[in-house]
Design an enzyme around this catalytic site. Sequence first.
Site, PDB file in Angstrom:
ATOM      1  N   LYS A   5      -4.360 -25.469  72.683  1.00  0.00           N
ATOM      2  CA  LYS A   5      -3.228 -24.967  73.162  1.00  0.00           C
ATOM      3  C   LYS A   5      -4.142 -23.568  73.968  1.00  0.00           C
ATOM      4  O   LYS A   5      -4.085 -22.817  73.479  1.00  0.00           O
ATOM      5  CB  LYS A   5      -1.802 -24.312  71.932  1.00  0.00           C
ATOM      6  CG  LYS A   5      -1.066 -24.116  73.075  1.00  0.00           C
ATOM      7  CD  LYS A   5      -0.229 -23.877  72.005  1.00  0.00           C
ATOM      8  CE  LYS A   5       0.195 -22.129  71.380  1.00  0.00           C
ATOM      9  NZ  LYS A   5       0.820 -21.645  72.657  1.00  0.00           N
ATOM     10  N   ASP A  55       1.346 -24.778  77.325  1.00  0.00           N
ATOM     11  CA  ASP A  55       2.442 -23.519  76.961  1.00  0.00           C
ATOM     12  C   ASP A  55       3.107 -22.917  77.663  1.00  0.00           C
ATOM     13  O   ASP A  55       2.754 -20.925  77.511  1.00  0.00           O
ATOM     14  CB  ASP A  55       2.067 -22.991  75.322  1.00  0.00           C
ATOM     15  CG  ASP A  55       3.465 -22.598  74.688  1.00  0.00           C
ATOM     16  OD1 ASP A  55       4.300 -22.729  75.106  1.00  0.00           O
ATOM     17  OD2 ASP A  55       2.908 -21.892  73.947  1.00  0.00           O
ATOM     18  N   LYS A 103       6.163 -22.884  78.444  1.00  0.00           N
ATOM     19  CA  LYS A 103       8.124 -23.038  78.774  1.00  0.00           C
ATOM     20  C   LYS A 103       8.346 -22.464  79.639  1.00  0.00           C
ATOM     21  O   LYS A 103       9.287 -21.777  79.370  1.00  0.00           O
ATOM     22  CB  LYS A 103       8.195 -21.149  77.259  1.00  0.00           C
ATOM     23  CG  LYS A 103       7.397 -21.778  76.189  1.00  0.00           C
ATOM     24  CD  LYS A 103       8.027 -20.725  75.235  1.00  0.00           C
ATOM     25  CE  LYS A 103       7.804 -20.434  74.149  1.00  0.00           C
ATOM     26  NZ  LYS A 103       5.982 -20.529  74.104  1.00  0.00           N
ATOM     27  N   ASP A 160      14.021 -22.929  84.593  1.00  0.00           N
ATOM     28  CA  ASP A 160      14.976 -22.415  86.330  1.00  0.00           C
ATOM     29  C   ASP A 160      15.753 -23.443  86.783  1.00  0.00           C
ATOM     30  O   ASP A 160      15.463 -24.466  85.834  1.00  0.00           O
ATOM     31  CB  ASP A 160      13.485 -22.278  86.818  1.00  0.00           C
ATOM     32  CG  ASP A 160      13.374 -21.052  88.311  1.00  0.00           C
ATOM     33  OD1 ASP A 160      14.440 -21.186  88.893  1.00  0.00           O
ATOM     34  OD2 ASP A 160      12.516 -20.450  89.106  1.00  0.00           O
ATOM     35  N   THR A 176      12.118 -19.154  67.250  1.00  0.00           N
ATOM     36  CA  THR A 176      11.709 -18.983  66.667  1.00  0.00           C
ATOM     37  C   THR A 176      11.917 -17.823  66.157  1.00  0.00           C
ATOM     38  O   THR A 176      12.194 -16.613  64.989  1.00  0.00           O
ATOM     39  CB  THR A 176      10.805 -19.739  64.890  1.00  0.00           C
ATOM     40  OG1 THR A 176       8.825 -18.605  66.003  1.00  0.00           O
ATOM     41  CG2 THR A 176      10.518 -20.387  65.159  1.00  0.00           C
ATOM     42  N   ARG A 195      -4.095 -18.373  64.583  1.00  0.00           N
ATOM     43  CA  ARG A 195      -5.122 -17.716  63.527  1.00  0.00           C
ATOM     44  C   ARG A 195      -6.237 -18.251  62.404  1.00  0.00           C
ATOM     45  O   ARG A 195      -7.213 -18.080  62.320  1.00  0.00           O
ATOM     46  CB  ARG A 195      -4.571 -15.904  62.802  1.00  0.00           C
ATOM     47  CG  ARG A 195      -4.313 -15.154  64.517  1.00  0.00           C
ATOM     48  CD  ARG A 195      -3.225 -14.336  63.891  1.00  0.00           C
ATOM     49  NE  ARG A 195      -2.048 -15.360  64.429  1.00  0.00           N
ATOM     50  CZ  ARG A 195      -1.153 -14.275  64.431  1.00  0.00           C
ATOM     51  NH1 ARG A 195      -0.735 -13.250  63.948  1.00  0.00           N
ATOM     52  NH2 ARG A 195       0.273 -14.564  63.906  1.00  0.00           N
TER      53      ARG A 195
HETATM   54  O1  C5P Z   1      -1.403 -17.609  64.712  1.00  0.00           O
HETATM   55  P1  C5P Z   1      -0.390 -19.160  64.862  1.00  0.00           P
HETATM   56  O2  C5P Z   1      -1.689 -19.953  63.808  1.00  0.00           O
HETATM   57  O3  C5P Z   1       0.511 -18.011  63.910  1.00  0.00           O
HETATM   58  O4  C5P Z   1      -0.421 -19.032  66.347  1.00  0.00           O
HETATM   59  C1  C5P Z   1       1.214 -19.874  65.937  1.00  0.00           C
HETATM   60  C2  C5P Z   1       0.881 -20.173  67.473  1.00  0.00           C
HETATM   61  O5  C5P Z   1       2.052 -21.156  67.612  1.00  0.00           O
HETATM   62  C3  C5P Z   1       0.523 -18.177  68.440  1.00  0.00           C
HETATM   63  O6  C5P Z   1       0.462 -19.491  70.189  1.00  0.00           O
HETATM   64  C4  C5P Z   1       2.670 -18.515  68.610  1.00  0.00           C
HETATM   65  O7  C5P Z   1       2.501 -18.389  69.770  1.00  0.00           O
HETATM   66  C5  C5P Z   1       3.077 -20.005  68.834  1.00  0.00           C
HETATM   67  N1  C5P Z   1       4.503 -20.360  68.397  1.00  0.00           N
HETATM   68  C6  C5P Z   1       4.745 -19.926  66.907  1.00  0.00           C
HETATM   69  N2  C5P Z   1       5.911 -20.426  66.557  1.00  0.00           N
HETATM   70  C7  C5P Z   1       7.268 -21.109  67.567  1.00  0.00           C
HETATM   71  C8  C5P Z   1       6.507 -21.082  68.750  1.00  0.00           C
HETATM   72  C9  C5P Z   1       5.121 -20.555  68.378  1.00  0.00           C
HETATM   73  O8  C5P Z   1       3.775 -19.586  65.933  1.00  0.00           O
HETATM   74  N3  C5P Z   1       8.492 -21.076  66.985  1.00  0.00           N
END
Ligand code: C5P
Length: 232
Positions: free
Chosen positions: A32, A59, A61, A64, A119, A211
């Site tokens: 991603k 990603d 998003k 427009d 979220t 992460r």
């Molecule tokens: O590091 P982590 O596992 O928390 O990363 C989750 C990824 O998913 C990040 O790129 C974050 O921006 C994305 N994301 C999220 N929650 C959402 C939409 C996207 O954590 N509702």
Amino acid sequence: MGKDVIVACDFNTAEETLRFLDNFTEEKPYVKIGMELFYAEGPEIVREIKRRGHKIFLDLKLHDIPNTVKKAMAVLSRLDVDMCNLHAAGTVAMMEAAIEGLTRPDGTRPLLIAVTQLTSTDQERMERDLLINEPLEKVVMHYASNAKAAGLDGVVCSPLESPAVHETCGKEFLTVTPGVRFADGDKGDQVRVTTPEKARQLASDYIVVGRPITQAQDPVAAYRRCIKEFVG
Ligand code: C5P
């Protein structure tokens, strides 16, 4: 289709991203790429990761007027990404225009996934800032239904929402779910988290994991653990 682990490469330089991907000598994880990396490095980072044989979820998003989104999607389609996304709040007309822009002359196109309510938006903010006075879950399901009606392939949502989305929009409508942590791992800033195994039980189609893999001592081992728990 589906059942894959998408690794969120939330780095801000191409160098760091490619160094991270160099760890993977046997597998080619689905990657991603978010706004930060794309805005820093431009389309060339997408081309380079594609050249290395990875699938890409871009990603960005989009949100427009329909004509602008249609033309932007045509560009992303030529970049040969495998999955991209937009905000369902842009309306059904915008989502239909997006599909049109994304569809190549031969009829193929990348998967198109809708963001429903972020979220970071909770019930109170939605009512106060957006004047939407319905329960959050009802809004999410309504946006998911709109996405399906416009011909999109699925939504980004919490694994905990996957069952309701599948019930509302059908089993083949994809759920792409972040917020995944190992049972023994650090939650970071994610609040409602789910393990890869639980996401499988909840029938998520793709999990997005950042992460727990990118910051792991051994990213390849963490990736393999995700695959084992989620895909089996
Ligand atoms: O590091 P982590 O596992 O928390 O990363 C989750 C990824 O998913 C990040 O790129 C974050 O921006 C994305 N994301 C999220 N929650 C959402 C939409 C996207 O954590 N509702």
